[in-house]
Design an enzyme around this catalytic site. Structure first.
Site, PDB file in Angstrom:
ATOM      1  N   GLY A  14      33.904  38.778  35.872  1.00  0.00           N
ATOM      2  CA  GLY A  14      35.075  38.555  36.721  1.00  0.00           C
ATOM      3  C   GLY A  14      34.979  37.369  37.668  1.00  0.00           C
ATOM      4  N   GLU A  87      32.043  27.623  36.621  1.00  0.00           N
ATOM      5  CA  GLU A  87      31.032  27.235  35.618  1.00  0.00           C
ATOM      6  C   GLU A  87      29.987  26.322  36.266  1.00  0.00           C
ATOM      7  OE1 GLU A  87      31.200  28.869  32.929  1.00  0.00           O
ATOM      8  OE2 GLU A  87      33.308  29.365  32.629  1.00  0.00           O
ATOM      9  N   ALA A  88      29.612  26.674  37.499  1.00  0.00           N
ATOM     10  CA  ALA A  88      28.701  25.821  38.278  1.00  0.00           C
ATOM     11  C   ALA A  88      27.295  25.788  37.690  1.00  0.00           C
ATOM     12  CB  ALA A  88      28.658  26.307  39.722  1.00  0.00           C
ATOM     13  N   GLN A  89      26.987  26.752  36.803  1.00  0.00           N
ATOM     14  CA  GLN A  89      25.659  26.734  36.177  1.00  0.00           C
ATOM     15  C   GLN A  89      25.435  25.457  35.372  1.00  0.00           C
ATOM     16  OE1 GLN A  89      28.069  28.842  35.177  1.00  0.00           O
ATOM     17  NE2 GLN A  89      28.389  28.643  32.982  1.00  0.00           N
TER      18      GLN A  89
HETATM   19  N1  LIG Z   1      42.353  43.633  28.777  1.00  0.00           N
HETATM   20  C1  LIG Z   1      41.779  43.738  29.967  1.00  0.00           C
HETATM   21  N2  LIG Z   1      42.208  44.647  30.866  1.00  0.00           N
HETATM   22  C2  LIG Z   1      41.640  44.737  32.082  1.00  0.00           C
HETATM   23  N3  LIG Z   1      40.638  43.964  32.507  1.00  0.00           N
HETATM   24  C3  LIG Z   1      40.177  43.053  31.659  1.00  0.00           C
HETATM   25  C4  LIG Z   1      40.723  42.875  30.355  1.00  0.00           C
HETATM   26  N4  LIG Z   1      40.050  41.878  29.750  1.00  0.00           N
HETATM   27  C5  LIG Z   1      39.128  41.454  30.641  1.00  0.00           C
HETATM   28  N5  LIG Z   1      39.206  42.161  31.795  1.00  0.00           N
HETATM   29  C6  LIG Z   1      38.405  42.026  33.014  1.00  0.00           C
HETATM   30  O1  LIG Z   1      38.100  40.670  33.190  1.00  0.00           O
HETATM   31  C7  LIG Z   1      36.705  40.517  33.421  1.00  0.00           C
HETATM   32  C8  LIG Z   1      36.294  39.144  32.939  1.00  0.00           C
HETATM   33  O2  LIG Z   1      36.896  38.213  33.807  1.00  0.00           O
HETATM   34  P1  LIG Z   1      36.516  36.684  33.829  1.00  0.00           P
HETATM   35  O3  LIG Z   1      37.016  36.185  35.142  1.00  0.00           O
HETATM   36  O4  LIG Z   1      37.028  36.001  32.614  1.00  0.00           O
HETATM   37  O5  LIG Z   1      34.915  36.777  33.787  1.00  0.00           O
HETATM   38  P2  LIG Z   1      33.788  35.665  34.025  1.00  0.00           P
HETATM   39  O6  LIG Z   1      34.427  34.442  34.591  1.00  0.00           O
HETATM   40  O7  LIG Z   1      32.797  36.315  34.949  1.00  0.00           O
HETATM   41  O8  LIG Z   1      33.183  35.435  32.665  1.00  0.00           O
HETATM   42  C9  LIG Z   1      36.070  41.675  32.671  1.00  0.00           C
HETATM   43  O9  LIG Z   1      34.824  42.068  33.208  1.00  0.00           O
HETATM   44  C10 LIG Z   1      37.089  42.778  32.910  1.00  0.00           C
HETATM   45  O10 LIG Z   1      36.845  43.395  34.161  1.00  0.00           O
HETATM   46  C1  LIG Z   2      24.350  32.742  28.458  1.00  0.00           C
HETATM   47  C2  LIG Z   2      24.843  31.360  28.170  1.00  0.00           C
HETATM   48  C3  LIG Z   2      26.191  31.061  28.293  1.00  0.00           C
HETATM   49  N1  LIG Z   2      26.613  29.816  28.017  1.00  0.00           N
HETATM   50  C4  LIG Z   2      28.055  29.506  28.128  1.00  0.00           C
HETATM   51  C5  LIG Z   2      28.994  30.422  27.412  1.00  0.00           C
HETATM   52  C6  LIG Z   2      30.282  30.284  28.213  1.00  0.00           C
HETATM   53  O1  LIG Z   2      30.989  29.154  27.724  1.00  0.00           O
HETATM   54  C7  LIG Z   2      29.774  30.005  29.630  1.00  0.00           C
HETATM   55  C8  LIG Z   2      29.862  31.204  30.550  1.00  0.00           C
HETATM   56  O2  LIG Z   2      31.201  31.457  30.857  1.00  0.00           O
HETATM   57  P1  LIG Z   2      31.712  32.813  31.585  1.00  0.00           P
HETATM   58  O3  LIG Z   2      33.037  32.404  32.125  1.00  0.00           O
HETATM   59  O4  LIG Z   2      30.730  33.161  32.646  1.00  0.00           O
HETATM   60  O5  LIG Z   2      31.803  33.862  30.534  1.00  0.00           O
HETATM   61  O6  LIG Z   2      28.408  29.625  29.503  1.00  0.00           O
HETATM   62  C9  LIG Z   2      25.734  28.825  27.658  1.00  0.00           C
HETATM   63  O7  LIG Z   2      26.120  27.661  27.443  1.00  0.00           O
HETATM   64  N2  LIG Z   2      24.415  29.113  27.544  1.00  0.00           N
HETATM   65  C10 LIG Z   2      23.939  30.346  27.789  1.00  0.00           C
HETATM   66  O8  LIG Z   2      22.703  30.560  27.665  1.00  0.00           O
END
Ligand SMILES: Nc1ncnc2c1ncn2[C@@H]1O[C@H](COP(=O)(O)OP(=O)(O)O)[C@@H](O)[C@H]1O
Ligand SMILES: Cc1cn([C@H]2C[C@H](O)[C@@H](COP(=O)(O)O)O2)c(=O)[nH]c1=O
Length: 217
Positions: A14, A87-89
């Site tokens: 999230g 995506e600061a990583q």
């Molecule tokens: N269809 C859905 N209904 C409700 N919540 C959802 C759904 N799809 C994804 N999510 C919520 O969105 C979160 C992912 O959000 P996102 O901001 O894209 O994650 P991140 O940026 O950390 O990768 C999931 O952990 C879940 O809580």
């Molecule tokens: C573990 C891991 C992830 N990545 C990439 C995959 C996605 O494009 C992003 C993470 O995005 P999210 O919004 O947090 O889901 O990182 C990567 O390049 N290398 C890795 O090891």
């Protein structure tokens, strides 16, 4: 006092949604933010969440100078009340130093979002520098879960459905797509160590080797 805050966690916990919510709440009160991302799945210059929300952003690629960009924006008469970076990583350590300088010298809050570790459980260089420099590190409250129900703390990469622990650190991709060439799955540490993704666990459960033996059969 302005702060550099690192919102960190696994994939799919999230982070981008929270970034968009912070942006929404502040802009709804008349504040103006500068939004940056790098390598978002939705494409260049986008900050997107899996909930379907997306906003435009500045693509902070290799060599991008955050401090110079914000100074140029302000010098040209632009306004900036805060900075968001998703995506600061993927950022280089020196780019994180620039974000810290934006906080200290320009007195703006900087909210950075990113996964802490890669598919090998190693810190991304950008995340490492954020851990070193951030005023605050926030772990997201909505926990992502491993297939076993435990809190997911690690990111697994799959290739053709099989978990791998070697390869390039950066490969843009998504969770929940086991059929794609490169996919990701969040796991607890125990199952990451054992290389046990949900598919591997299902296969093991179906295997005759692990079925309970009936001595009368
Ligand atoms: N269809 C859905 N209904 C409700 N919540 C959802 C759904 N799809 C994804 N999510 C919520 O969105 C979160 C992912 O959000 P996102 O901001 O894209 O994650 P991140 O940026 O950390 O990768 C999931 O952990 C879940 O809580
Ligand atoms: C573990 C891991 C992830 N990545 C990439 C995959 C996605 O494009 C992003 C993470 O995005 P999210 O919004 O947090 O889901 O990182 C990567 O390049 N290398 C890795 O090891």
């Amino acid at each position: 006092m302005p702060e550099l805050v690192f919102f960190s966690g696994t994939m799919d916990c999230g982070k981008s949604t929270l970034a968009l919510q912070i942006e929404h709440n502040r802009s709804a009160r008349g504040l103006q933010g500068l939004i940056f991302t790098r390598n978002d799945r939705a494409g260049e210059g986008k900050l997107s969440s899996r909930l379907g929300l997306v906003t435009d952003s500045v693509e902070a690629g290799e060599g991008f100078d955050f401090y110079a960009h914000v100074v140029a924006h302000l010098s040209a008469g632009g306004r900036a009340d805060y900075v968001i970076c998703d995506e600061a990583q993927f950022l280089a350590p020196e780019q994180i130093d620039q974000l810290a300088r934006v906080v200290d010298d320009l007195e703006l809050d900087v909210f950075a979002f990113g996964i802490t570790t890669d598919f090998r459980t190693r810190l991304f260089p950008g995340s490492q520098r954020l851990v070193e420099l951030a005023d605050r590190i926030e772990v997201l409250q909505v926990e992502a879960l491993c297939w076993c129900g435990a809190r997911a703390t690690h990111n697994a990469r799959t290739i053709g459905g099989h978990m791998v622990v070697e390869g390039e650190q950066i490969v843009v991709g998504d969770v929940g797509q086991p059929e794609t060439v490169v996919g990701y799955e969040v796991l607890c540490r125990r199952h990451h160590r054992r290389r046990l993704t949900s598919a591997a666990a299902r296969a093991a459960a179906l295997s005759p080797d692990v079925l309970p033996v009936d001595p009368d059969a």
